[in-house]
Design a protein around this motif. Structure first.
Motif, short mmCIF file in Angstrom:
data_model
loop_
_atom_site.label_atom_id
_atom_site.label_comp_id
_atom_site.label_asym_id
_atom_site.label_seq_id
_atom_site.Cartn_x
_atom_site.Cartn_y
_atom_site.Cartn_z
N LEU A 1 -50.53 -29.92 2.04
CA LEU A 1 -50.16 -31.25 1.57
C LEU A 1 -51.38 -32.14 1.70
O LEU A 1 -51.82 -32.44 2.81
N ALA B 1 -51.78 -36.57 3.55
CA ALA B 1 -50.47 -36.55 4.17
C ALA B 1 -50.20 -37.71 5.13
O ALA B 1 -49.09 -37.87 5.58
N GLY C 1 -47.28 -37.59 -0.06
CA GLY C 1 -48.07 -37.93 1.14
C GLY C 1 -47.77 -39.35 1.56
O GLY C 1 -47.34 -39.60 2.67
N GLU D 1 -48.18 -31.49 -2.88
CA GLU D 1 -47.99 -30.22 -2.19
C GLU D 1 -48.38 -29.10 -3.12
O GLU D 1 -48.04 -29.11 -4.31
#
Lengths: 450, 450
Positions: A9, A12, A54, A337
């Motif tokens: 990710l 994030a 995120g 992601e």
């Protein structure tokens, strides 16, 4: 399970802070959900598409006829069976027999695997389960071979007086896995009230509107954000609605152009305040419908003003050839992601009020701001099995797949609760039905325009 | 999961036929259980020891304060959490805080791992969970390190007016994981009825009697056997009861000698009819109590008539030094299952009405006719995880671990239902309490003698 790898990710930061806040509030959150489920009845089943940017984590689509049970990990099945037992106990404790009504055009082998999986879950929960199709092509019991040595027997749905079933099988429950885009099939209309129809007819896409769902989600998200003390925008995409568009007519989407403009301005302002460098975008989709048809990413209102004929035609019809006259304009939530280098979005599956698993929808050829529900996508159940209820409160923030999936399960359940409110208010049998959710605007979104 | 290996089971013939019959009746069985749970309330949690003789599969002990949650496979946890959510919703939906009261003498690291596991399950279900001990040795919050980097904080249970809790923590629910062999500790007596005590006080061994449990199980087994059309003896051990024995006095067990004689004669007759070559035996155990203390295998009434001093002393006291004055004499069910060359018996774990997993208790140095709950035993969660609700109806009889475990889950739930009846009838608040289950004899067993 705590050593599951966490899908990558990017960017994030804020979501990790959000995750920490959720994990710190597990007892409050679960207590709050318990209270909600004492007041509201969850749909029999539901899947929710999430997008994780995120800086924002939000549901973007809530499906009341989930078609991807085959993508759940085998490990998730025991929980699914247990949840199905709860659903049956609550909805129809005396039921012995159930008929699943699948999608009409059901030659897609993955979809048929979904139906077979659903049959297995419900059989294991202790029901006799048969498949009754409303397709004209199914005129006799038809056994279809599926990968892995499975097979599925599909029979024609038959009517007997005011009851439906399959040959020599009169079910207590008719479970729709058909989203009723084309309206309620004649054979299912006005059936014996003693025969339980799940979900109820007004959950079908001929009645349901995404904008009503997200109006309910606004309320749920606002209350939940108060509970865990976050900005509701973190979990809620802004949206607006146009009630009368005509994609075939060049001037038919003026409303759409102005709504897109206003929504983009709102997002831009939010990004400016939070110092986000991303380029805002919105997603325009049919307000009724599914299957990722009639979906468009828009970065500038001019794109909508100047649709070419091909784009118009693409937007004008969805599944079953239905004309699109209402659209929802939803804040675009980029997905940062990735799974196996493809842009990924989590899909959370629920039965009754329990998260029973989920998977990633992965599309290697789509951008972070695009709809992934399109040909070329694939599904990765990997590492996202029946573990959405096992937060690991000792793990470092952002390091634990169990924690990320717990948070996904929470957001999925928020959308589930919105669906419960939506069905409650849309229930033709309820006095509050006609206007309760109608007319509500998105969280701070421009008021609905016709 | 369908490729799990099936633990070895010698002489499996009749049980395989029984398994087939159970699998053919899954919808009827699950429907029947649903009806039962509408009428009867399952205990909060429960574990059941089973013995599989190939020709007979029966519960032999039902524990209402299960102490082996640490032996469940990690994979089983998600189902356990989901079941705990159901239990909390049903019992105390408004609960936020829970205190677990563990066994008093809790230095056994495995037992403490059980408490830690229980804490994790209930925390994940959304409660704040702390551990409040009634041990005099716990005078301040004590953190105990456990294998695998875990730790457990045990605090002294404190009383505040009519409520109990731990420091600055007033729980809605007090969950006993202490079987109350020595009676209800003073600190827990007469507490505020608004503070939920689970299981109820009369589930403790100072009140409960195994003979009352198995009298209830007689009824449950008889009804279930009618449902699936098998001989109830297949799933039900015969038993008898002696209400006044005195192991310290040589003439004090005349009742026991005659009951053993009669029960052995009954078993011998049953074996003769079924042409079984095994040597019948009975198990004599304290009618109240746990931990496998005060348990004796008897093949001949003479063994009981001529107990030596050591054997007398062994039988005379159980946990917490309690004198044994009542015994149950239970038909011995040999265990012909082996795991890693040790005699094995399955233990099924349930929360609310759901099987959440189980394990094998294995004792490499004990015979097929002996109590395995003894020093030297170990636990094998292997291949017996959260899969007791996924029968594989397509598999060949006897070949599928899923099917064998489904059957174990069914028998475990029958004992759970018997425990529900037992608690209902033993409830001092209920009018039917004093005599409903008392005085009942085993399925065809000799009438109870004082």
């Amino acid at each position: 399970m705590s050593n599951l790898s966490v899908p990558n990710l990017a960017a994030a930061g804020p979501v990790i802070e959000f995750e920490r806040r959720i994990l710190d509030s597990v007892p409050e959150i679960e207590h709050w959900f318990r209270q909600q489920w004492q007041e509201h009845t969850p749909p029999f089943y539901c899947s929710v598409d999430l997008r994780n940017a995120g800086f924002k984590l939000a549901p973007v689509d809530t499906n009341l006829f989930p078609g991807g049970f085959n993508n759940l990990a085998e490990d998730a099945l025991a929980c699914a069976v247990q949840a199905a037992q709860v659903a049956v106990e609550r909805t129809c404790p005396d039921a012995r027999k159930l008929v699943i009504v699948p999608e009409r055009h059901s030659r897609n082998v993955y979809y048929l695997m979904n139906v077979a999986r659903l049959q297995r879950i419900l059989s294991s929960a202790g029901l006799e389960v048969r498949i009754g199709s409303v397709s004209e092509e199914i005129t006799a019991a038809t056994t279809i071979s599926l990968p892995g040595g499975q097979s599925l027997c599909v029979e024609p749905l038959v009517r007997n007086g005011r009851r439906v079933g399959v040959a020599d099988f009169d079910p207590c429950v008719v479970l729709l896995n058909n989203d009723l885009s084309a309206g309620m099939p004649q054979i299912l209309r006005d059936i014996d009230p003693a025969q339980t129809l799940l979900p109820p007819p007004h959950a079908g896409w001929s009645v349901r509107r995404k904008s009503q769902h997200f109006a309910c989600y606004d309320e749920v998200a606002a209350e939940f954000a108060r509970l865990v003390q976050v900005d509701p925008w973190l979990i809620n995409p802004l949206f607006a609605h146009c009630g009368e568009v005509d994609f075939r007519n060049p001037g038919g989407n003026d409303c759409l152009v102005s709504q897109v403009e206003q929504l983009l301005a709102q997002i831009r302002e939010k990004y400016r305040i939070l110092d986000l460098q991303q380029k805002p975008f919105v997603i325009v989709k049919a307000d009724a419908g599914t299957y990722g048809m009639g979906v468009m990413t828009v970065h500038d209102a001019a794109e909508v003003a100047n649709l070419n004929r091909k784009q118009r035609n693409k937007m004008a019809v969805v599944k079953e050839g239905l004309e699109v006259t209402e659209v929802i304009i939803q804040e675009g939530v980029p997905s940062y992601e990735t799974v196996e280098h493809g842009v990924a979005e989590p899909v959370v599956y629920m039965i009754d009020r329990y998260v029973v698993g989920g998977f990633y929808r992965v599309h290697p050829n789509r951008g972070v701001d695009e709809n992934l529900n399109a040909p070329g996508m694939h599904f990765v159940p990997l590492a996202f099995h029946c573990s959405c209820n096992l937060p690991d409160r000792g793990a470092a923030p952002g390091s634990s797949a169990l924690n990320r999936f717990y948070v996904y399960g929470v957001i999925g359940r928020l959308a589930l609760l919105a669906a419960a409110l939506e069905l409650e208010r849309g229930d033709p049998a309820s006095a509050a039905a006609p206007s309760a959710a109608a007319g509500a605007a998105g969280a701070g979104a421009p008021a609905q325009a016709g």
